[in-house]
Each structure stands twice: as C-alpha cells, then as structure tokens.
Scaffold this active site. Structure first.
Site, PDB file in Angstrom:
ATOM      1  N   GLU A 167      39.131  53.610  41.542  1.00  0.00           N
ATOM      2  CA  GLU A 167      39.292  54.306  40.266  1.00  0.00           C
ATOM      3  C   GLU A 167      38.944  55.786  40.346  1.00  0.00           C
ATOM      4  OE1 GLU A 167      39.119  50.017  39.382  1.00  0.00           O
ATOM      5  OE2 GLU A 167      37.881  51.351  40.607  1.00  0.00           O
ATOM      6  N   HIS A 219      31.811  42.884  32.601  1.00  0.00           N
ATOM      7  CA  HIS A 219      33.207  43.036  32.184  1.00  0.00           C
ATOM      8  C   HIS A 219      33.337  43.032  30.664  1.00  0.00           C
ATOM      9  CE1 HIS A 219      33.798  41.988  36.374  1.00  0.00           C
ATOM     10  NE2 HIS A 219      35.086  42.249  36.272  1.00  0.00           N
TER      11      HIS A 219
END
Length: 326
Positions: free
Chosen positions: A60, A129
């Site tokens: 990322e 998450h």
C-alpha cells in the site's frame, strides 16, 4: 427509476469518469484480473485495459506513493484500498504527501487523487480489520472525506471526488456493497460538503453518516410510533462538515443525538458536540448525546460485536433521554 447495488453505483461513477477523461485510472490490489475484491471494478479491465486498471502488489505504501506522484504529474488516480485498515501502511503518503503538497509547494502542485475502499466493521473479521478512520483523516487539513450511505449518494459523490482538484478520502462499507437504491440513468454530481435531511421532524435532531444511517433511520421509525418526530440528517461528508444544515435543525428541535460507528474519543461526534455547545447553546433543551462504538477493539464473537457497535436500542434510549421520555 431503476434500482442498482451500491457497488454498481460506484462502478458506474468510475467508468463514466474514465470514459470522460483519459487521465483517470484505477489502481489497487485485485482491481483488474479479479474484478475487484468486492466486484466494484467488475468489467473495467475489459473496457479500459491494463494501463488504466492496474493490479498492484500487496504494498500500500508503494502504490499510494505512485498515485500521489501521478497526480502531481497531471493524472487523476483512483487508489483502492482493500480495506482502510490497510491504509495505515500508506498513511505517510496520504498525510505527508497528498494532503500537504499543495500548501508546501505554494500552490504549484495540486493532487487530484481519490483514495477509496471500505471502512469500519464487516462482521466477524477481527479487530485489525474493523477500525473506523473517518475521524483520523478528517483531522487532516488538505483532505476531503466522504462517507456515503446509499447508492445514489455514492455515485454522485464519487464523480465529484474524481473531478475535485484536491485529494479525497472516499470511505465505503463492505456490508453495503450489495445494498440497492434508486439511481438515475443520466449523469449527476453531488456537491462535496452538503448534508442531506433524510427525514423531517420537530422533536430531536438525529445525525449520522455511512452505514450507521440505517440505525438512525430505523430508530426514527421506532420513535415515530411513540409520537416522537426525529429529523434525520445524513452528513455524507465529514470534512468539510455541513454545520449550517445541522445547526438549523438543532435550533428547531432543541435536542441532538449523534450516531457514529467510530470509538468515542476525538470522534466526528465529538467535533459536532463542541460545535453545538459553542454555536447553539441557548437553543439546547438537553445535553447532546453521542451513540458510538464502545471504547474497545472490536471482538470476533457475534455477541460481542452486537454489544460494542451502535444499534437501534441504544439510539432509541438516547432519543428518549434527550426528550425526557421513560
């Protein structure tokens, strides 16, 4: 009017903008060959090819940085994070490069980039998450932060985000991608920073955004059966916040409940609460009540999830408290 899924609304917005402007491209993990982790980009590789729908490594920081550089060079990247929990790996590029570049370059470089993907919990995915970072990014000058609650808003705001000259954080929800809503056939854009009054009322102002709008609207339905009329406001964007619409409502109803999925410390609801006590103190007939997630990491077990997140019961209890109902 036709009904389409949330994911389809996003796909239409990106596809229309890529047809309109050859400088727009999509980049992220599994956006191309796999048609997107949540099938948001399904079919886009076939139409636009691998130079404009680009699969990336699991890196990322790297592909966010590539996107920032591309935006500074005149392109208009859409960077997909599989979840905004993974954006933490790239947060230096978002905060220290994208958000600050225009100011640090004295206006020489604008950064027309959209960072998009799901935020918040999606059920039993564990604490790492399931975080909400809307307030993190909204704390950053130079960014705009959009959190739509329905397909219509998602399409109109995504198109506006892609055309915006500044970096935009566009936060969705995994559990909303299959939600259906009415979306017009023709092109439309929605202005960034304008809230939407979803339901008129006179007794209490109920403010939320994103998937928590479902909780707010259901709570308003429950209270309507008891004779309490809630005015429900969907912020739609949390930077900039449409304070004017919220204040107008508060001055009419004199009571406020804010529903937000994020943890309570330094949340969007905290900012709104300050704003109301600063600019609407004389209109308030009860203290502002916030309904946030409990101040703990979200657990895996379903019963713990239910106890941690904002829900209709907690929201109804808050509405009853500000209206002095038992």
């Amino acid at each position: 009017m036709r009904e389409i899924q949330f994911r389809e609304a996003l796909r239409e917005a990106m596809t229309e903008e890529m047809r309109r402007d050859k400088n727009v491209f999509l980049m992220g993990e599994e956006v191309a060959e796999y048609n997107g982790a949540y099938k948001v980009s399904q079919g886009m590789l076939d139409e636009f090819g691998p130079e404009r729908v680009i699969d990336t490594p699991i890196a990322e920081l790297g592909f966010a940085g590539l996107g920032v550089g591309a935006a500074m060079s005149g392109l208009k990247p859409i960077i997909e994070f599989m979840t905004f929990n993974f954006s933490l790996v790239a947060i230096d590029q978002i905060i220290n490069s994208a958000a600050k570049m225009y100011a640090m370059s004295g206006g020489a470089y604008s950064v027309p980039i959209v960072f998009r993907g799901p935020t918040g919990n999606a059920g039993q995915l564990g604490a790492t998450h399931s975080s909400n970072f809307e307030n993190w990014f909204a704390n950053t000058p130079g960014l705009k932060v959009i959190v739509p609650s329905n397909p219509y808003d998602a399409k109109g705001l995504m198109k506006a985000a892609i055309r915006d000259p500044d970096p935009v954080i566009f936060m969705e929800s995994e559990v909303m991608y299959s939600d259906k809503g009415e979306v017009p056939e023709g092109e439309y854009l929605l202005p960034i920073g304008v809230a939407d009054v979803k339901r008129k009322g006179k007794d209490v102002t109920l403010i939320s955004f994103g998937k928590m709008m479902k909780v707010a609207l259901e709570a308003a339905e429950v209270m309507a059966k008891e004779g309490i009329e809630c005015e429900v406001i969907d912020l739609r964007t949390v930077r900039p916040i449409d304070y004017a619409t919220c204040l107008e409502s508060v001055k009419k109803t004199n009571r406020v409940v804010i529903v937000e999925e994020a943890n309570p410390v330094a949340a969007i609801s905290s900012e709104l609460t300050y704003h109301f006590q600063r600019y609407a103190f004389d209109y308030l007939d009860a203290p502002v009540i916030r309904v946030n997630s409990m101040d703990i990491p979200l657990s895996y077990g379903p019963s713990y999830i239910e106890a941690t997140l904002p829900n209709v019961k907690r929201t109804v209890d808050a509405i009853k408290k500000v209206t002095y109902k038992k």
